[in-house]
Design a protein around this motif. Structure first.
Motif, PDB file in Angstrom:
ATOM      1  N   GLU A  32      -3.802  -4.414  10.219  1.00  0.00           N
ATOM      2  CA  GLU A  32      -4.318  -5.420   9.294  1.00  0.00           C
ATOM      3  C   GLU A  32      -3.206  -6.311   8.741  1.00  0.00           C
ATOM      4  O   GLU A  32      -3.453  -7.460   8.379  1.00  0.00           O
ATOM      5  CB  GLU A  32      -5.062  -4.733   8.151  1.00  0.00           C
ATOM      6  CG  GLU A  32      -6.359  -4.054   8.587  1.00  0.00           C
ATOM      7  CD  GLU A  32      -6.993  -3.252   7.470  1.00  0.00           C
ATOM      8  OE1 GLU A  32      -6.333  -3.052   6.423  1.00  0.00           O
ATOM      9  OE2 GLU A  32      -8.155  -2.807   7.644  1.00  0.00           O
ATOM     10  N   GLN A  43       0.838  -1.191   0.000  1.00  0.00           N
ATOM     11  CA  GLN A  43       0.000   0.000   0.000  1.00  0.00           C
ATOM     12  C   GLN A  43       0.878   1.248   0.000  1.00  0.00           C
ATOM     13  O   GLN A  43       2.022   1.221   0.451  1.00  0.00           O
ATOM     14  CB  GLN A  43      -0.902   0.010   1.238  1.00  0.00           C
ATOM     15  CG  GLN A  43      -1.826  -1.210   1.341  1.00  0.00           C
ATOM     16  CD  GLN A  43      -2.604  -1.225   2.632  1.00  0.00           C
ATOM     17  OE1 GLN A  43      -3.516  -0.443   2.834  1.00  0.00           O
ATOM     18  NE2 GLN A  43      -2.246  -2.129   3.527  1.00  0.00           N
ATOM     19  N   PHE A  77       1.080   5.472   1.034  1.00  0.00           N
ATOM     20  CA  PHE A  77       0.497   6.466   1.942  1.00  0.00           C
ATOM     21  C   PHE A  77       1.281   7.771   1.874  1.00  0.00           C
ATOM     22  O   PHE A  77       2.506   7.764   1.725  1.00  0.00           O
ATOM     23  CB  PHE A  77       0.518   5.962   3.386  1.00  0.00           C
ATOM     24  CG  PHE A  77      -0.308   4.732   3.616  1.00  0.00           C
ATOM     25  CD1 PHE A  77      -1.669   4.829   3.873  1.00  0.00           C
ATOM     26  CD2 PHE A  77       0.278   3.471   3.576  1.00  0.00           C
ATOM     27  CE1 PHE A  77      -2.428   3.697   4.097  1.00  0.00           C
ATOM     28  CE2 PHE A  77      -0.475   2.342   3.790  1.00  0.00           C
ATOM     29  CZ  PHE A  77      -1.842   2.447   4.040  1.00  0.00           C
ATOM     30  N   ARG A  91      -4.122   1.711  10.820  1.00  0.00           N
ATOM     31  CA  ARG A  91      -5.038   0.617  10.531  1.00  0.00           C
ATOM     32  C   ARG A  91      -4.384  -0.403   9.597  1.00  0.00           C
ATOM     33  O   ARG A  91      -4.549  -1.615   9.758  1.00  0.00           O
ATOM     34  CB  ARG A  91      -6.327   1.152   9.911  1.00  0.00           C
ATOM     35  CG  ARG A  91      -7.382   0.050   9.690  1.00  0.00           C
ATOM     36  CD  ARG A  91      -8.705   0.588   9.188  1.00  0.00           C
ATOM     37  NE  ARG A  91      -8.597   1.095   7.811  1.00  0.00           N
ATOM     38  CZ  ARG A  91      -8.647   2.369   7.485  1.00  0.00           C
ATOM     39  NH1 ARG A  91      -8.781   3.307   8.429  1.00  0.00           N
ATOM     40  NH2 ARG A  91      -8.549   2.752   6.227  1.00  0.00           N
ATOM     41  N   ALA A  92      -3.633   0.107   8.608  1.00  0.00           N
ATOM     42  CA  ALA A  92      -2.953  -0.786   7.670  1.00  0.00           C
ATOM     43  C   ALA A  92      -1.941  -1.671   8.387  1.00  0.00           C
ATOM     44  O   ALA A  92      -1.847  -2.876   8.114  1.00  0.00           O
ATOM     45  CB  ALA A  92      -2.263   0.031   6.583  1.00  0.00           C
ATOM     46  N   ASP A  94      -0.868  10.412   6.913  1.00  0.00           N
ATOM     47  CA  ASP A  94      -2.132   9.729   6.615  1.00  0.00           C
ATOM     48  C   ASP A  94      -2.555   8.878   7.818  1.00  0.00           C
ATOM     49  O   ASP A  94      -1.827   7.970   8.231  1.00  0.00           O
ATOM     50  CB  ASP A  94      -1.954   8.847   5.377  1.00  0.00           C
ATOM     51  CG  ASP A  94      -3.272   8.278   4.875  1.00  0.00           C
ATOM     52  OD1 ASP A  94      -4.216   8.146   5.666  1.00  0.00           O
ATOM     53  OD2 ASP A  94      -3.360   7.960   3.668  1.00  0.00           O
ATOM     54  N   PRO A  95      -3.731   9.134   8.402  1.00  0.00           N
ATOM     55  CA  PRO A  95      -4.162   8.371   9.586  1.00  0.00           C
ATOM     56  C   PRO A  95      -4.451   6.899   9.291  1.00  0.00           C
ATOM     57  O   PRO A  95      -4.527   6.084  10.221  1.00  0.00           O
ATOM     58  CB  PRO A  95      -5.435   9.108  10.030  1.00  0.00           C
ATOM     59  CG  PRO A  95      -5.926   9.807   8.799  1.00  0.00           C
ATOM     60  CD  PRO A  95      -4.698  10.182   8.034  1.00  0.00           C
ATOM     61  N   ALA A  96      -4.619   6.546   8.027  1.00  0.00           N
ATOM     62  CA  ALA A  96      -4.924   5.150   7.676  1.00  0.00           C
ATOM     63  C   ALA A  96      -3.721   4.231   7.848  1.00  0.00           C
ATOM     64  O   ALA A  96      -3.865   3.008   7.775  1.00  0.00           O
ATOM     65  CB  ALA A  96      -5.431   5.075   6.233  1.00  0.00           C
ATOM     66  N   ARG A  97      -2.551   4.804   8.086  1.00  0.00           N
ATOM     67  CA  ARG A  97      -1.340   3.980   8.225  1.00  0.00           C
ATOM     68  C   ARG A  97      -1.431   3.026   9.403  1.00  0.00           C
ATOM     69  O   ARG A  97      -1.019   1.864   9.310  1.00  0.00           O
ATOM     70  CB  ARG A  97      -0.115   4.888   8.383  1.00  0.00           C
ATOM     71  CG  ARG A  97       0.208   5.736   7.173  1.00  0.00           C
ATOM     72  CD  ARG A  97       1.242   6.794   7.501  1.00  0.00           C
ATOM     73  NE  ARG A  97       0.787   7.648   8.593  1.00  0.00           N
ATOM     74  CZ  ARG A  97       1.545   8.543   9.203  1.00  0.00           C
ATOM     75  NH1 ARG A  97       2.800   8.690   8.839  1.00  0.00           N
ATOM     76  NH2 ARG A  97       1.053   9.289  10.179  1.00  0.00           N
TER      77      ARG A  97
END
Length: 261
Positions: A120, A105, A107, A116-117, A111-114
């Motif tokens: 996962e 992925q 980023f 969660r990634a 990026d706040p999604a890091r």
């Protein structure tokens, strides 16, 4: 590899200190010099060079990533090369698998999604690499904490031409518990194969080498694309023999027959 070889073959494995990174790395900075099979055999040759008195060598090679036809579902293959230079055996066993944690992925910094990634991807039990999106020749390895990963991603994103950092799975076996399980399954498969002797020359390694399609249609008896029979062979003397399908099926569904459509 050790448990199946010990239990099935009564063999003990010795792991010498070798730098196999010169034959390619999962992080990508060193390309694989050849295809999977050839590279695994090169690793076996490295063992013979390091231990001149050795008769048998075992080497592994793996490849993981997106599947061409289904790019959102990653997969992989583990390959084991066994070489017995006394008996003249060079046997390669493969195990395709969909059991993989492989992910890649991109980023931007902050990026706040890091987070969660990372969760996962199973970090920190499963390792990860971080690299600049516009220059993937210098991946960052050995990241042990979430803070270290985030810091590396922000740094690589800022120096990237597109402002992105790449976060992807560390597929080195010691950093990937799921790959270890697949390698163990491949080890059992290879050990059982080596425990099976050729009915003609009695060399180890007798087993499947090919399949033949053409199972007759249940309605018109025309050949279909279904497997008709399997072929077992010997890696030493070349003896081969056909055997029926394991499920015992002798005809194919008419739905698979071109002549009946």
């Amino acid at each position: 590899m050790a448990p199946p070889f010990r239990r099935v073959l009564g063999a003990e494995l010795v792991v010498p200190a070798l730098d196999t990174d010169r034959l390619g790395t999962f992080s990508g900075e060193v390309p694989r010099p050849d295809a999977l099979v050839e590279t695994a055999l090169l690793k076996a040759d490295m063992l013979f060079e390091a231990m001149p008195g050795l008769d048998c060598a075992l080497a592994s090679e793996g490849s993981y990533g997106p599947i061409d036809r289904v790019p959102l579902n990653p997969g992989g293959v583990e390959l084991l090369a066994f070489v017995d230079r006394t008996r003249g055996i060079r046997h390669v066993e493969t195990l395709p698998t969909h059991r993989t944690s492989w992910r890649l992925q991109r980023f931007a910094a902050g990026d706040p999604a890091r987070l969660r990634a990372l969760t996962e991807m199973g970090f920190p039990a499963f390792g990860v690499f971080v690299v600049c999106s516009s220059d993937m020749s210098q991946p960052i390895k050995g990241l042990a904490t979430v803070e270290a990963v985030i810091e590396a991603m922000d740094r690589e994103a800022r120096r990237s031409e597109d402002g992105l950092a790449v976060l992807y799975s560390d597929m080195r076996a010691h950093k990937n518990p799921l790959r270890m399980k697949v390698l163990r399954a491949a080890g059992w498969k290879l050990a059982r194969r080596l425990a099976t002797l050729c009915p003609k020359c009695h060399a180890p390694g007798w087993g499947w080498i090919d399949s033949r399609r053409g199972l007759p249609c249940e309605a018109c008896a025309a050949p279909t694309h279904w497997i008709d029979f399997e072929i077992d062979g010997c890696p030493v003397c070349g003896h081969a023999a056909a055997r029926p399908r394991k499920d015992g099926r002798r005809t194919a569904s008419r739905l698979s027959c071109r002549a009946c459509r």
